[in-house]
Design a protein around this motif. Structure first.
Motif, PDB file in Angstrom:
ATOM      1  N   PHE A  27      72.734 121.800 100.993  1.00 11.83           N
ATOM      2  CA  PHE A  27      73.679 120.793 100.487  1.00 11.83           C
ATOM      3  C   PHE A  27      74.399 120.103 101.622  1.00 11.83           C
ATOM      4  N   ALA A  28      74.968 120.925 102.522  1.00 10.05           N
ATOM      5  CA  ALA A  28      75.832 120.381 103.556  1.00 10.05           C
ATOM      6  C   ALA A  28      75.035 119.729 104.680  1.00 10.05           C
ATOM      7  N   GLY A  29      73.811 120.186 104.870  1.00 13.13           N
ATOM      8  CA  GLY A  29      72.987 119.642 105.944  1.00 13.13           C
ATOM      9  C   GLY A  29      73.409 120.112 107.319  1.00 13.13           C
ATOM     10  N   THR A  30      74.203 121.168 107.372  1.00 11.79           N
ATOM     11  CA  THR A  30      74.617 121.672 108.685  1.00 11.79           C
ATOM     12  C   THR A  30      74.968 123.147 108.587  1.00 11.79           C
ATOM     13  N   LEU A  31      74.855 123.845 109.730  1.00 16.07           N
ATOM     14  CA  LEU A  31      75.277 125.238 109.800  1.00 16.07           C
ATOM     15  C   LEU A  31      76.691 125.348 110.357  1.00 16.07           C
ATOM     16  N   GLN A  32      77.193 124.211 110.833  1.00 10.94           N
ATOM     17  CA  GLN A  32      78.506 124.216 111.454  1.00 10.94           C
ATOM     18  C   GLN A  32      79.582 124.435 110.389  1.00 10.94           C
ATOM     19  N   MET A  33      80.498 125.388 110.638  1.00 13.74           N
ATOM     20  CA  MET A  33      81.474 125.735 109.621  1.00 13.74           C
ATOM     21  C   MET A  33      82.336 124.537 109.223  1.00 13.74           C
ATOM     22  N   SER A  34      82.825 123.792 110.218  1.00  7.31           N
ATOM     23  CA  SER A  34      83.687 122.656 109.892  1.00  7.31           C
ATOM     24  C   SER A  34      82.902 121.621 109.089  1.00  7.31           C
ATOM     25  N   GLY A  35      81.609 121.514 109.394  1.00 12.46           N
ATOM     26  CA  GLY A  35      80.766 120.567 108.674  1.00 12.46           C
ATOM     27  C   GLY A  35      80.622 120.970 107.215  1.00 12.46           C
ATOM     28  N   ILE A  36      80.460 122.274 106.979  1.00 11.87           N
ATOM     29  CA  ILE A  36      80.313 122.753 105.595  1.00 11.87           C
ATOM     30  C   ILE A  36      81.581 122.475 104.795  1.00 11.87           C
ATOM     31  N   VAL A  37      82.728 122.723 105.428  1.00 10.18           N
ATOM     32  CA  VAL A  37      83.996 122.438 104.759  1.00 10.18           C
ATOM     33  C   VAL A  37      84.119 120.950 104.489  1.00 10.18           C
ATOM     34  N   GLU A  38      83.770 120.165 105.511  1.00 12.30           N
ATOM     35  CA  GLU A  38      83.863 118.702 105.420  1.00 12.30           C
ATOM     36  C   GLU A  38      83.053 118.183 104.232  1.00 12.30           C
ATOM     37  N   ALA A  39      81.863 118.768 104.052  1.00 14.16           N
ATOM     38  CA  ALA A  39      80.964 118.285 103.010  1.00 14.16           C
ATOM     39  C   ALA A  39      81.499 118.578 101.608  1.00 14.16           C
ATOM     40  N   GLN A  40      82.528 119.433 101.497  1.00 16.11           N
ATOM     41  CA  GLN A  40      83.041 119.778 100.175  1.00 16.11           C
ATOM     42  C   GLN A  40      84.288 118.990  99.801  1.00 16.11           C
ATOM     43  N   ILE A  51      84.292 133.938 104.349  1.00 17.17           N
ATOM     44  CA  ILE A  51      82.981 133.291 104.258  1.00 17.17           C
ATOM     45  C   ILE A  51      82.831 132.628 102.898  1.00 17.17           C
ATOM     46  N   LEU A  52      83.276 133.346 101.868  1.00 19.05           N
ATOM     47  CA  LEU A  52      83.196 132.800 100.518  1.00 19.05           C
ATOM     48  C   LEU A  52      84.018 131.519 100.419  1.00 19.05           C
ATOM     49  N   ALA A  53      85.228 131.557 100.993  1.00 22.80           N
ATOM     50  CA  ALA A  53      86.107 130.389 100.924  1.00 22.80           C
ATOM     51  C   ALA A  53      85.467 129.203 101.628  1.00 22.80           C
ATOM     52  N   VAL A  54      84.883 129.458 102.801  1.00 24.27           N
ATOM     53  CA  VAL A  54      84.305 128.353 103.569  1.00 24.27           C
ATOM     54  C   VAL A  54      83.071 127.796 102.881  1.00 24.27           C
ATOM     55  N   THR A  55      82.197 128.673 102.408  1.00 29.80           N
ATOM     56  CA  THR A  55      80.926 128.173 101.887  1.00 29.80           C
ATOM     57  C   THR A  55      81.032 127.651 100.462  1.00 29.80           C
ATOM     58  N   PHE A  56      81.932 128.202  99.674  1.00 25.56           N
ATOM     59  CA  PHE A  56      81.936 127.808  98.265  1.00 25.56           C
ATOM     60  C   PHE A  56      83.260 127.242  97.761  1.00 25.56           C
ATOM     61  N   LEU A  57      84.359 127.531  98.452  1.00 28.76           N
ATOM     62  CA  LEU A  57      85.656 127.135  97.901  1.00 28.76           C
ATOM     63  C   LEU A  57      86.360 126.098  98.761  1.00 28.76           C
ATOM     64  N   GLY A  58      85.592 125.314  99.483  1.00 34.19           N
ATOM     65  CA  GLY A  58      86.176 124.200 100.214  1.00 34.19           C
ATOM     66  C   GLY A  58      87.060 124.589 101.377  1.00 34.19           C
ATOM     67  N   GLY A  59      86.835 125.763 101.945  1.00 35.32           N
ATOM     68  CA  GLY A  59      87.589 126.180 103.124  1.00 35.32           C
ATOM     69  C   GLY A  59      89.076 126.140 102.897  1.00 35.32           C
ATOM     70  N   ALA A  60      89.770 125.412 103.785  1.00 30.64           N
ATOM     71  CA  ALA A  60      91.226 125.399 103.715  1.00 30.64           C
ATOM     72  C   ALA A  60      91.746 124.236 102.886  1.00 30.64           C
ATOM     73  N   SER A  61      90.863 123.581 102.163  1.00 30.41           N
ATOM     74  CA  SER A  61      91.332 122.397 101.443  1.00 30.41           C
ATOM     75  C   SER A  61      92.044 122.785 100.160  1.00 30.41           C
ATOM     76  N   GLY A  62      92.908 121.916  99.725  1.00 29.44           N
ATOM     77  CA  GLY A  62      93.669 122.140  98.507  1.00 29.44           C
ATOM     78  C   GLY A  62      94.647 121.009  98.334  1.00 29.44           C
ATOM     79  N   PRO A  63      95.364 121.036  97.225  1.00 35.14           N
ATOM     80  CA  PRO A  63      96.347 119.959  97.024  1.00 35.14           C
ATOM     81  C   PRO A  63      97.385 119.959  98.141  1.00 35.14           C
ATOM     82  N   GLY A  64      97.990 118.825  98.366  1.00 34.52           N
ATOM     83  CA  GLY A  64      99.016 118.744  99.391  1.00 34.52           C
ATOM     84  C   GLY A  64      98.448 118.260 100.711  1.00 34.52           C
ATOM     85  N   PRO A  65      99.325 118.092 101.706  1.00 36.19           N
ATOM     86  CA  PRO A  65      98.868 117.570 103.006  1.00 36.19           C
ATOM     87  C   PRO A  65      97.960 118.555 103.719  1.00 36.19           C
TER      88      PRO A  65
END
Lengths: 357, 555
Positions: free
Chosen positions: A190-203, A282-296
């Protein structure tokens, strides 16, 4: 990915201290690693002696620690002192130094995994130590070292229960690591990358909008099937109910940990908890959008903390509710069920991504 | 309610045998008569035990060897085989086997009844009778290095004993360990989280699979029989039964002694006291089954399981009621010969309403256990079709209680050999056909509900009982001296199964021989049948489903 990569934590420290070049990299890396390591260890410090007791108590209609300090929180230093003050008993016939290395290797391997986890922003700081292009592969590689440690402990303890526990640990990890990684591969597709920041970015895109709320393209929402598979395999990987059979206290009295006491015991416990948090990360990064969430973006770290603690809560819930499967049943589920399903998921994902994109 | 498939010709109306018929059946084997209060007793020669028991088992249908009690007289040793029928336990017969005073040797009954194995080992251990043709005549309760037989007459109590065992001893090594095989010997216990006390399982493993398991018991042997022999019938024995099955099944145990002693001394218990006894006993059964459920969940789910605490919680509730009734939570000492020690607590209404509250919330709790464990797929995967105990094997080993009923053996002394107030009340005997760990658990969970039904009816009865007729104790003499040489074996349905007492009176105020037939002792014997060939976790589950209490196994 179009966006410029965010400044990593070590670079931030080097810049703040005004040191440049190689010394800056070294100093920045060391300080940043110490900070991240301590954050994770602080989590486990809270989780082990206090949160775990409180959570289990809540599930089982009890109160648990509440005598020492507010909400019983001072049990944490008390437990630390108590555990470290115990005598280290070295049984006769243990295979040293293997016996001594194992309890160090377990927390070390789990802590190493956090080197590439993007833990989000806290204010201006981006809490990520390194962001290599093979980040996801690296984190699994680190996490797998844990099995080696368990085998070492089981083999070197010169105890039949430990031996059984060590053997169970290998069998279990072999059966579950493959489905785990194959399922993670579908995320990579899906993400097209193995890079962690890239996986988060793609979500971070918007999947759809309900009543003004943007639902993000977290892979847990895009592909819930893969999420459930990954979650299950992850439980086995970290050895929690219903897959806590390498320890199985009522059967093989703690398995590989049987002969460890005092500081070594603490290290094992620490390692297990860091491992749970790494699993959550790992679960958060790969499936739950890493550190993203509502707010700044600057409070991203808090969302990340919520997510990994959510996973910790889930493991404790499973522990209170689920029976333990038998070793042969576990192997059967792993090889005959999960492996097939994870490959089906991989192929399907590949086809869908190939057709749509 | 389904019963086991009949393997034997349908014996719906179990044929009654009068003693003369049996004597005719046995013919020349009978050399004398020694009738007991509960059953006719046939004296036979010590070399015809197998023949006699086979005839009684095959031709007369006495398929349940309850217990083997042994004792020493001035001029002889004696083993008594107490036989019953699973279909009708009121039909009893005792086979009395005297053995020579100088060299007490008697033929073993093990080839006819597998359960005789441990019972005869115990008789050898404590009394000193040797059993010919016994497969494995070793000490069972005392350490192997023990000198002398403590219940024999010439035993020197002052003799120092050295009870030591070489470390890492592997007594069954030669059967399983050779150069080619790669089996592993593993000691499970005596200190292991899942042995429910101090039990030692000598296990031989092939990988994770169990090749052989042998129970080593006796760690909690406290000479209960001998202590009872040193106490007076009237007052000094009653506190001991609480300490056999100490998992809050105290009243059930007390009833076993009360029933045997009351029949021995011919005491009539007032009906009102019987209702209170019935109610109290069923409360104990609920408490005991709750603990069985809790620890079984612990064995299968692992520590930290919520089910454990929930079940313990329910057990506490019923213990509160028992505390109100008896003043104690564990060691009740509430029964007296001829009744109970005191009436229900005042105010009675409060006790009734508390009990009703408990009964009202109980179905909800049971429902929750079903949700939490029995309907859980993983739990079913773990327990269904593991720890198989076929009904015929269960009978052969003298298994009783929920263990037997989980194998479809429809045997419950409360119904089949009525005592107390049970036959006046409306309740059912629970059986399950699965013969596995799951069935045994289901039986216990349903029995809790049946017990609640019984308690509810007792409460109704007690509430309406006219005040002037509340007679809690019969008039019993201060000192009881049953006639010389009267013998009796009486059993009740305790939490774990048939708990029986054999007593021989010698004209004094203390029993000359006091023998406890512990259900756990017989039930534990079935463990190898359930465990061999299974995985370690299944052995643990099977052991948990047997619900043994070592205090009762070792006595």
């Amino acid at each position: 990915m179009g966006t410029a990569p965010a400044q990593l934590f070590p670079e931030f420290i080097a810049e703040t201290l005004g040191i440049s070049g190689v010394p800056g990299q070294v100093v920045g890396a060391l300080i940043a690693a110490a900070v991240i390591g301590n954050i994770v260890l602080a989590f486990t410090g809270v989780a082990g002696p206090w949160a775990k007791r409180k959570i289990t108590a809540a599930f089982t209609d009890r109160i648990a620690v509440d005598r020492i300090g507010p909400f019983g929180l001072l049990i944490i230093p008390a437990a630390a002192v108590q555990l470290l003050a115990k005598e280290l008993i070295v049984p006769e016939g243990v295979d040293r130094p293997t016996w001594d290395i194992a309890p160090i290797l377990l927390p070390a391997s789990a802590l190493l995994g956090f080197a590439v986890i993007p833990m989000g922003h806290l204010g201006p700081v981006n809490l990520q130590l390194a962001d290599p292009e093979v980040g996801l592969a690296l984190v699994f590689a680190f996490a797998s070292i844990a099995s080696v440690s368990l085998v070492m402990a089981g083999y070197a303890s010169n105890n039949k229960y430990s031996m059984l526990g060590g053997l169970r640990a290998v069998a279990q990890n072999l059966a579950y690591e493959i489905p785990l990684i194959v399922t993670a591969m579908s995320v990579v597709i899906f993400a097209g990358t193995l890079q962690m920041s890239g996986i988060v970015e793609a979500q971070q895109d918007v999947l759809f909008t309900i009543a003004g709320f943007d639902i993000p393209t977290w892979y847990a929402l895009v592909n819930p099937f893969a999420f459930v598979l990954f979650l299950t395999a992850n439980m086995a990987e970290i050895g929690r109910n219903p897959f806590d059979i390498p320890e199985a206290p009522t059967e093989i009295v703690g398995g590989y940990q049987t002969e460890y006491s005092s500081a070594y015991f603490v290290l094992f416990y620490l390692g297990e908890f860091v491992h749970i948090f790494l699993g959550g990360a790992i679960l958060a990064v790969t499936f739950l959008g890493g550190a993203s969430g509502p707010g700044p973006e600057s409070i991203g770290f808090l969302w990340f903390v919520v997510k990994i603690w959510g996973f910790f809560l889930f493991t404790q819930w499973a522990r209170a509710a689920f029976p333990r499967v038998r070793i042969d049943q576990l192997i059967e589920i792993g090889w005959k069920g999960m492996l097939v399903l994870s490959f089906a998921n991989l192929v399907l994902t590949a086809v869908i991504v190939g057709v749509i994109v | 309610m389904s019963l086991e498939a009949p393997d034997t010709p349908e014996t719906d109306a179990v044929t009654e045998h009068d003693p003369e018929e049996l004597a005719a059946l046995l013919g020349d084997l009978v050399v004398g008569r020694d009738d007991h209060l509960n059953a006719p007793g046939f004296v036979i020669r010590p070399d015809t035990v197998q023949e006699t028991l086979s005839i009684l088992k095959e031709q007369a249908g006495y398929d349940h060897l309850s217990v083997v009690s042994a004792q020493e007289y001035e001029n002889r040793y004696e083993s008594i085989y107490h036989l019953k029928k699973f279909d009708d336990p009121t039909q009893e017969v005792s086979v009395v086997v005297p053995a020579d005073k100088d060299s007490p040797v008697s033929e073993s009954a093990e080839p006819v009844f597998r359960t005789a194995d441990w019972h005869e080992r115990e008789a050898y251990d404590l009394i000193g009778i040797e059993y010919d043709d016994h497969p494995d005549l070793r000490r069972i309760l005392l350490p192997e290095t023990w000198q002398g037989h403590p219940l024999s007459m010439d035993y020197d109590k002052d003799q120092p004993q050295i009870a030591s065992l070489p470390s890492h001893v592997n007594p069954i090594q030669e059967h399983h360990m050779d150069d080619e095989s790669d089996t592993m010997f593993l000691n499970i216990g005596p200190h292991h989280p899942a042995t429910h006390g101090v039990l030692h399982l000598k296990t031989v493993l092939d990988g994770e699979q169990v090749v052989d398991v042998e129970s080593d018991i006796g760690y909690l042997h406290r000479c209960e029989e001998q202590m009872a022999q040193n106490g007076t019938y009237r007052h000094q024995i009653m506190p001991y039964p609480d300490r056999w099955d100490y998992i809050s099944a105290g009243l059930l145990n007390e009833w076993a002694y009360a029933r045997a002693a009351e029949d021995l001394a011919d005491i009539e218990v007032p009906e009102y006291a019987q209702v209170i006894r019935t109610m109290g006993a069923e409360m104990c059964r609920i408490a005991a089954h709750m603990l069985a459920l809790a620890t079984f969940a612990l064995d299968v789910n692992g520590d930290f399981t919520a089910t454990f605490m929930y079940a313990i919680n329910d057990r506490e509730r019923v213990q509160n009621l028992l505390e109100d009734l008896t003043g104690q939570r564990l060691m009740f000492n509430y029964f007296r010969l001829g009744g109970v020690v005191w009436d229900l607590p005042e105010p009675r209404e409060e006790f009734f309403s508390k009990t009703r509250d408990f009964l009202d919330q109980l179905p909800g709790s049971v429902e929750e256990y079903h949700n939490l464990i029995t309907s859980n797929e993983i739990f079913q995967m773990r327990t269904i079709d593991t720890g198989i105990l076929p009904p015929e094997v269960a009978k052969d080993y003298g298994a009783t209680g929920p263990v037997a009923r989980g194998s479809g053996v429809d045997y419950d002394l409360r119904r089949d050999d009525p005592y107390g107030y049970y036959d006046e009340l409306d309740w059912d005997v629970i059986t399950e056909d699965g013969c596995d760990n799951y069935s045994r658990l289901l039986v216990r969970m349903q029995e809790v509900e049946e017990s609640a039904k019984i308690i509810g009816q007792c409460i109704d009865l007690l509430e309406d009982w006219p005040e002037e007729e509340r007679n809690i104790q019969a008039n019993v003499p201060r000192t009881l001296k049953p006639d010389d040489d009267t013998e009796i074996y009486r059993a009740v349905e305790a939490a774990k199964g048939e708990l029986g007492i054999y007593m021989r009176a010698d004209g004094t105020d203390k029993p000359a021989r006091f023998k406890i037939r512990s259900p756990c002792f017989s039930n534990l014997q079935t463990l190898p049948e359930m465990a061999n060939g299974e995985y370690i976790p299944d052995v643990i589950a099977a052991l948990g489903s047997l619900d043994i209490v070592l205090g009762e196994v070792d006595r």
